[in-house]
Design a protein around this motif. Structure first.
Motif, PDB file in Angstrom:
ATOM      1  N   GLY A 151     -28.054  16.389  75.393  1.00  0.00           N
ATOM      2  CA  GLY A 151     -27.205  17.354  76.081  1.00  0.00           C
ATOM      3  C   GLY A 151     -27.742  18.765  76.079  1.00  0.00           C
ATOM      4  N   PHE A 152     -28.684  19.048  75.156  1.00  0.00           N
ATOM      5  CA  PHE A 152     -29.305  20.371  75.057  1.00  0.00           C
ATOM      6  C   PHE A 152     -30.610  20.179  74.308  1.00  0.00           C
ATOM      7  CE2 PHE A 152     -30.204  24.487  73.167  1.00  0.00           C
ATOM      8  CZ  PHE A 152     -29.757  25.414  74.110  1.00  0.00           C
ATOM      9  N   THR A 177     -28.421  19.625  82.329  1.00  0.00           N
ATOM     10  CA  THR A 177     -28.843  19.827  80.946  1.00  0.00           C
ATOM     11  C   THR A 177     -29.746  21.055  80.839  1.00  0.00           C
ATOM     12  OG1 THR A 177     -28.742  17.463  80.473  1.00  0.00           O
ATOM     13  CG2 THR A 177     -30.075  18.797  78.993  1.00  0.00           C
ATOM     14  N   LEU A 178     -29.525  21.857  79.816  1.00  0.00           N
ATOM     15  CA  LEU A 178     -30.358  23.025  79.573  1.00  0.00           C
ATOM     16  C   LEU A 178     -31.495  22.686  78.618  1.00  0.00           C
ATOM     17  CD1 LEU A 178     -27.976  26.109  79.126  1.00  0.00           C
ATOM     18  CD2 LEU A 178     -29.467  25.570  81.061  1.00  0.00           C
ATOM     19  N   ASN A 201     -40.676  19.641  90.077  1.00  0.00           N
ATOM     20  CA  ASN A 201     -40.518  18.863  88.850  1.00  0.00           C
ATOM     21  C   ASN A 201     -39.066  18.761  88.395  1.00  0.00           C
ATOM     22  OD1 ASN A 201     -43.286  18.246  88.541  1.00  0.00           O
ATOM     23  ND2 ASN A 201     -43.661  20.297  87.683  1.00  0.00           N
ATOM     24  N   GLY A 202     -38.144  19.347  89.181  1.00  0.00           N
ATOM     25  CA  GLY A 202     -36.731  19.091  88.917  1.00  0.00           C
ATOM     26  C   GLY A 202     -36.037  20.066  88.005  1.00  0.00           C
ATOM     27  N   LEU A 216     -35.363  29.454  79.985  1.00  0.00           N
ATOM     28  CA  LEU A 216     -34.176  28.611  80.148  1.00  0.00           C
ATOM     29  C   LEU A 216     -34.343  27.822  81.427  1.00  0.00           C
ATOM     30  CD1 LEU A 216     -33.228  30.814  78.124  1.00  0.00           C
ATOM     31  CD2 LEU A 216     -30.970  30.653  79.170  1.00  0.00           C
ATOM     32  N   SER A 217     -34.348  26.497  81.288  1.00  0.00           N
ATOM     33  CA  SER A 217     -34.585  25.621  82.438  1.00  0.00           C
ATOM     34  C   SER A 217     -33.427  24.656  82.563  1.00  0.00           C
ATOM     35  CB  SER A 217     -35.898  24.844  82.257  1.00  0.00           C
ATOM     36  OG  SER A 217     -36.966  25.739  81.990  1.00  0.00           O
ATOM     37  N   CYS A 218     -32.832  24.618  83.750  1.00  0.00           N
ATOM     38  CA  CYS A 218     -31.719  23.703  84.025  1.00  0.00           C
ATOM     39  C   CYS A 218     -32.252  22.482  84.735  1.00  0.00           C
ATOM     40  CB  CYS A 218     -30.669  24.409  84.872  1.00  0.00           C
ATOM     41  SG  CYS A 218     -29.258  23.360  85.291  1.00  0.00           S
ATOM     42  N   ARG A 219     -31.976  21.315  84.189  1.00  0.00           N
ATOM     43  CA  ARG A 219     -32.392  20.064  84.829  1.00  0.00           C
ATOM     44  C   ARG A 219     -31.558  19.849  86.092  1.00  0.00           C
ATOM     45  NH1 ARG A 219     -36.634  16.909  85.773  1.00  0.00           N
ATOM     46  NH2 ARG A 219     -36.244  14.680  85.569  1.00  0.00           N
ATOM     47  N   LEU A 220     -32.235  19.676  87.200  1.00  0.00           N
ATOM     48  CA  LEU A 220     -31.530  19.543  88.478  1.00  0.00           C
ATOM     49  C   LEU A 220     -31.277  18.081  88.845  1.00  0.00           C
ATOM     50  CD1 LEU A 220     -33.462  22.260  90.500  1.00  0.00           C
ATOM     51  CD2 LEU A 220     -31.288  22.482  89.276  1.00  0.00           C
TER      52      LEU A 220
END
Length: 220
Positions: A151-152, A177-178, A201-202, A216-220
């Motif tokens: 989840g993180f 998800t971060l 890469n999403g 900080l990368s948010c999963r798309l």
């Protein structure tokens, strides 16, 4: 009306004060740059490098740690995964957020046996140990056994391994998800940054200006 949180609990705040004080002496310890070059040349192993760094805390910054706490509080993940425990400063912030969310747990990884043992003692002393599972050994091996959603994700181990660890865990990352990586100014993190900053890469990725920088990368 007073508002309490786990970071302000006396056992936790005292442990963090001691850890940050000890980490402030990192500049007095040996430079590992030469050893990193030897790893790249396959002359020493990652385990030997981790053991050479046994007395170096390499902590997240205070501001970065508080950012991690806030992000976990806000997103309320079921399972927080951390790559790179060291002596547990960031782990304590993650676990404090989980405690205050009243749900979830932290899975963290550390290759060096002495650091893992010290971190476990600190986790027990703070009363947060029931929320933390520490897997000792090579993270690419220990995390391969993970069979639940992440989840993180916090990446703060050896920077050249952050991308392999991310790729290993990607099947466990749901949309939204971060993923957070520390020390974006270090050259070894460049392949990771190139990957998460490529929309193909999403991820939607943004740099956050704390200490040496966090991504900080948010999963798309």
């Amino acid at each position: 009306m007073s508002h309490t949180h786990a970071l302000a609990e006396p056992r936790v705040s005292a442990a963090l004060a001691d850890l940050f004080d000890a980490a402030a002496r990192d500049d007095e310890t040996a430079d590992l740059t030469g050893l990193r070059d030897l790893v790249d040349e396959a002359k020493v192993t990652a385990q030997e490098l981790a053991d050479a760094a046994q007395d170096i805390y390499m902590p997240v910054s205070r501001e970065g740690a508080e950012l991690l706490y806030s992000l976990v509080r806000a997103t309320k993940p079921g399972t927080v995964v951390e790559f790179g425990t060291s002596y547990g400063i960031s782990t304590l912030h993650l676990a404090a957020a989980v405690r205050d969310n009243d749900s979830g747990r932290v899975v963290t990884t550390e290759m060096n046996r002495a650091k893992a043992a010290a971190a476990r003692r600190t986790f027990a002393a703070t009363g947060l140990d029931d929320l933390i599972t520490l897997w000792e050994g090579d993270a690419l091996q220990t995390l391969a056994a993970l069979d639940e959603p992440v989840g993180f994700l916090f990446l703060d181990g050896w920077k050249d391994l952050c991308l392999p660890v991310l790729r290993l865990l990607e099947p466990h990352l749901a949309p939204g998800t971060l993923v957070v990586a520390d020390d974006i100014e270090l050259p070894d993190l460049a392949p990771y940054l190139e990957y998460v900053r490529n929309p193909g890469n999403g991820y939607l990725s943004v740099s956050f200006p704390v200490a040496d920088g966090m991504e900080l990368s948010c999963r798309l």
